[in-house]
Design an enzyme around this catalytic site. Structure first.
Site, PDB file in Angstrom:
ATOM      1  N   LYS A 109      34.876 -29.656 -34.914  1.00 23.89           N
ATOM      2  CA  LYS A 109      35.064 -29.144 -33.555  1.00 23.89           C
ATOM      3  C   LYS A 109      36.458 -29.509 -33.097  1.00 23.89           C
ATOM      4  O   LYS A 109      37.033 -30.504 -33.553  1.00 23.89           O
ATOM      5  CB  LYS A 109      34.041 -29.767 -32.600  1.00 23.89           C
ATOM      6  CG  LYS A 109      33.775 -28.916 -31.378  1.00 23.89           C
ATOM      7  CD  LYS A 109      32.825 -27.778 -31.683  1.00 23.89           C
ATOM      8  CE  LYS A 109      32.561 -26.894 -30.506  1.00 23.89           C
ATOM      9  NZ  LYS A 109      31.490 -25.912 -30.808  1.00 23.89           N
TER      10      LYS A 109
HETATM   11  P1  NAD Z   1      32.362 -19.680 -21.696  1.00 23.07           P
HETATM   12  O1  NAD Z   1      33.558 -20.441 -21.340  1.00 23.07           O
HETATM   13  O2  NAD Z   1      32.499 -18.251 -22.130  1.00 23.07           O
HETATM   14  O3  NAD Z   1      31.333 -19.672 -20.465  1.00 23.07           O
HETATM   15  C1  NAD Z   1      30.888 -20.847 -19.838  1.00 23.07           C
HETATM   16  C2  NAD Z   1      30.100 -20.449 -18.605  1.00 23.07           C
HETATM   17  O4  NAD Z   1      29.519 -21.613 -18.024  1.00 23.07           O
HETATM   18  C3  NAD Z   1      30.932 -19.790 -17.502  1.00 23.07           C
HETATM   19  O5  NAD Z   1      30.177 -18.758 -16.913  1.00 23.07           O
HETATM   20  C4  NAD Z   1      31.121 -20.936 -16.494  1.00 23.07           C
HETATM   21  O6  NAD Z   1      31.337 -20.462 -15.182  1.00 23.07           O
HETATM   22  C5  NAD Z   1      29.768 -21.602 -16.639  1.00 23.07           C
HETATM   23  N1  NAD Z   1      29.699 -22.965 -16.120  1.00 23.07           N
HETATM   24  C6  NAD Z   1      30.562 -23.990 -16.310  1.00 23.07           C
HETATM   25  N2  NAD Z   1      30.130 -25.092 -15.647  1.00 23.07           N
HETATM   26  C7  NAD Z   1      28.945 -24.734 -15.074  1.00 23.07           C
HETATM   27  C8  NAD Z   1      28.006 -25.408 -14.255  1.00 23.07           C
HETATM   28  N3  NAD Z   1      28.180 -26.681 -13.907  1.00 23.07           N
HETATM   29  N4  NAD Z   1      26.901 -24.723 -13.826  1.00 23.07           N
HETATM   30  C9  NAD Z   1      26.707 -23.443 -14.170  1.00 23.07           C
HETATM   31  N5  NAD Z   1      27.569 -22.754 -14.942  1.00 23.07           N
HETATM   32  C10 NAD Z   1      28.673 -23.391 -15.377  1.00 23.07           C
HETATM   33  O7  NAD Z   1      31.600 -20.532 -22.809  1.00 23.07           O
HETATM   34  P2  NAD Z   1      30.577 -20.017 -23.913  1.00 23.07           P
HETATM   35  O8  NAD Z   1      31.340 -19.671 -25.126  1.00 23.07           O
HETATM   36  O9  NAD Z   1      29.635 -19.041 -23.296  1.00 23.07           O
HETATM   37  O10 NAD Z   1      29.803 -21.383 -24.259  1.00 23.07           O
HETATM   38  C11 NAD Z   1      28.730 -21.854 -23.460  1.00 23.07           C
HETATM   39  C12 NAD Z   1      27.980 -22.936 -24.227  1.00 23.07           C
HETATM   40  O11 NAD Z   1      27.475 -22.378 -25.456  1.00 23.07           O
HETATM   41  C13 NAD Z   1      28.808 -24.146 -24.633  1.00 23.07           C
HETATM   42  O12 NAD Z   1      27.962 -25.279 -24.618  1.00 23.07           O
HETATM   43  C14 NAD Z   1      29.200 -23.825 -26.068  1.00 23.07           C
HETATM   44  O13 NAD Z   1      29.494 -24.996 -26.812  1.00 23.07           O
HETATM   45  C15 NAD Z   1      27.935 -23.158 -26.553  1.00 23.07           C
HETATM   46  N6  NAD Z   1      28.122 -22.287 -27.715  1.00 23.07           N
HETATM   47  C16 NAD Z   1      28.998 -21.254 -27.683  1.00 23.07           C
HETATM   48  C17 NAD Z   1      29.117 -20.427 -28.797  1.00 23.07           C
HETATM   49  C18 NAD Z   1      30.014 -19.217 -28.792  1.00 23.07           C
HETATM   50  O14 NAD Z   1      29.937 -18.432 -29.746  1.00 23.07           O
HETATM   51  N7  NAD Z   1      30.800 -18.980 -27.778  1.00 23.07           N
HETATM   52  C19 NAD Z   1      28.358 -20.668 -29.940  1.00 23.07           C
HETATM   53  C20 NAD Z   1      27.461 -21.741 -29.938  1.00 23.07           C
HETATM   54  C21 NAD Z   1      27.345 -22.542 -28.807  1.00 23.07           C
END
Ligand code: NAD
Length: 417
Positions: A109
């Site tokens: 990561k």
């Molecule tokens: P992103 O940056 O696209 O979106 C994050 C979202 O969370 C945004 O809508 C933001 O406004 C919201 N957010 C942040 N703080 C918040 C809070 N306190 N309350 C409510 N909403 C809040 O990120 P993402 O890529 O969608 O990733 C989200 C999660 O999924 C992370 O934990 C990431 O590690 C995990 N993840 C992502 C992927 C991927 O392919 N992008 C794959 C596996 C896991």
């Protein structure tokens, strides 16, 4: 798992779970020694000339947790709270996740401690290039392949690929989650959400729950949350609540997700979306609904608020959204928790397909990507479900048993011990 000790850090929590699993598997001490701590941790300082002429220096990290099963793989997070403990924890989760869905990757990561929402595109471009240069010594198409995570996206992957290419020559497979025009895979953007919904459909089929009568609340409306919402509605579920960092919205009859997308596309905020009520942001976690999907940040359900959670099923679309204490309390109460290393593995799975396509210089069609993804997610879900039923374990315990045993086996076969 019997009452794991109170965790001192997030990494200590995943280590506690690893030790429990190692006990269950009777793992030799030498194998544990190799798996207890990450293999390599790189801390870099990332200087960036800001648009106003000032210089800022951001801390950046790349942690390679374990590479016994293949090149290190894992996303890069741009977030104000990205620190070494968080990046280390997420790297360990990647090792277990890749092993669980049986991809030929280890776990890594990366992160830069910055607030991308307050930076211009030009500043983000400079930050991304400098971070990539600074960690490039340990990257490589057969060494370590980054991808997007919170606060990063396809554009940032394109800048990473370009910065790496300037030093080492054109290497599209050095990152996944790129724009399709630069060798990105069709369906990568939707992949994590699609994997969440595939898992959800399997769980519903197992428990006799119909999508049509299931109400979902989704925390987070970024890549994972928004795709989960879109594809869940397509599969017949009713999404009654959605939140992001600024607000939460609710409609007991089901939010019109297509209309919400259009509203957001036109620059609207969640709070002023049409046809919804606003509720306080964190109230989403305690709403009465059938399935709660945290899809934003880590540690949102803790021992302090887990008693308020009313959904009987929680799907961890985000990484590490439940603390160990909250997980234990919810499971004791009879809730079903689908662990992150299973629920959100769709993203890394399609990243794997992207890497394969880049190596072969051959583009797959969307339909091939989604059907291969469905095969992998369904197989992984069923193996976890069956192991849990056979050994009287939670889904998380069963998932770790499968994952840790695969990594341990690779370590032994390669002759590390
Ligand atoms: P992103 O940056 O696209 O979106 C994050 C979202 O969370 C945004 O809508 C933001 O406004 C919201 N957010 C942040 N703080 C918040 C809070 N306190 N309350 C409510 N909403 C809040 O990120 P993402 O890529 O969608 O990733 C989200 C999660 O999924 C992370 O934990 C990431 O590690 C995990 N993840 C992502 C992927 C991927 O392919 N992008 C794959 C596996 C896991």
């Amino acid at each position: 798992m019997t009452n794991p000790a109170l965790a001192r850090s997030r990494y200590a929590e995943v280590t506690t779970l690893f030790e429990w699993t190692a006990d269950q598997l009777g793992l030799e001490e030498e194998v544990r020694l190799l798996l207890r701590r990450p293999y390599r941790e790189l801390h870099v300082e990332v200087p960036v000339r800001m648009d106003d002429g000032s210089l800022r220096v951001f801390p950046g990290y790349r942690v390679q947790h374990n590479g016994a099963r293949g090149p290190y793989k894992g996303g890069v997070r741009f977030h104000p709270e990205a620190d070494l403990d968080e990046v280390r924890t997420l790297a360990a989760l990647m090792t277990w996740k890749c092993a669980l869905v049986d991809l030929p990757f280890g776990g890594a990561k990366g992160g830069v401690q910055c607030d991308p929402t307050s930076m211009s595109a030009a500043e983000l471009n400079r930050l991304t290039r400098r971070y990539t240069q600074n960690i490039s010594y340990i990257l490589g198409i057969n060494r370590d392949i980054p991808a997007p995570d919170m606060g990063t996206n396809a554009q940032i992957m394109a800048w990473m690929m370009d910065a790496y290419g300037q030093r080492y020559g054109y290497t599209p497979g050095i990152v996944t989650g790129k724009p399709t025009e630069l060798g990105g895979s069709p369906e990568r953007e939707a992949a994590t959400g699609r994997g969440v919904v595939l898992t959800l459909l399997e769980l519903c089929a197992d428990t006799g729950r119909s999508p049509q009568s299931s109400k979902l609340a989704i925390q987070g409306y970024g890549n994972v949350g928004s795709w989960t919402a879109r594809l869940a509605v397509e599969a017949g579920f009713s999404v009654v609540a959605i939140s992001d960092v600024s607000a939460a919205i609710y409609n007991g009859l089901g939010i019109d997700v297509a209309a919400l997308d259009e509203h957001v596309r036109q620059g609207g905020q969640l709070a002023d979306a049409p046809g919804v009520d606003t509720i306080s942001r964190d109230h989403i976690l305690s709403l009465p609904c059938d399935i709660l999907i945290p899809a934003a940040i880590g540690d949102v359900i803790t021992e302090k608020n887990c008693d308020d959670v009313r959904a009987p099923v929680i799907i961890e679309a985000a990484n590490h959204p439940l603390t160990a204490e909250a997980d234990e309390a919810l499971v004791e109460r009879g809730s079903t928790v689908v662990p992150d290393i299973l629920a959100n593995a769709g993203g890394v799975t399609v990243s794997y397909f992207e890497w394969v396509q880049n190596i072969q210089q051959f583009r797959w069609e969307s339909q091939r990507v989604t059907s291969e993804l469905a095969k992998i997610m369904t197989t992984a879900y069923r193996s976890v479900r069956d192991a849990a039923a056979a050994d009287g374990l939670t889904l998380r315990q069963a998932a770790y048993k499968i994952a840790v045993s695969r990594v341990a086996q690779a370590i032994k076969l390669r002759g590390f011990v």
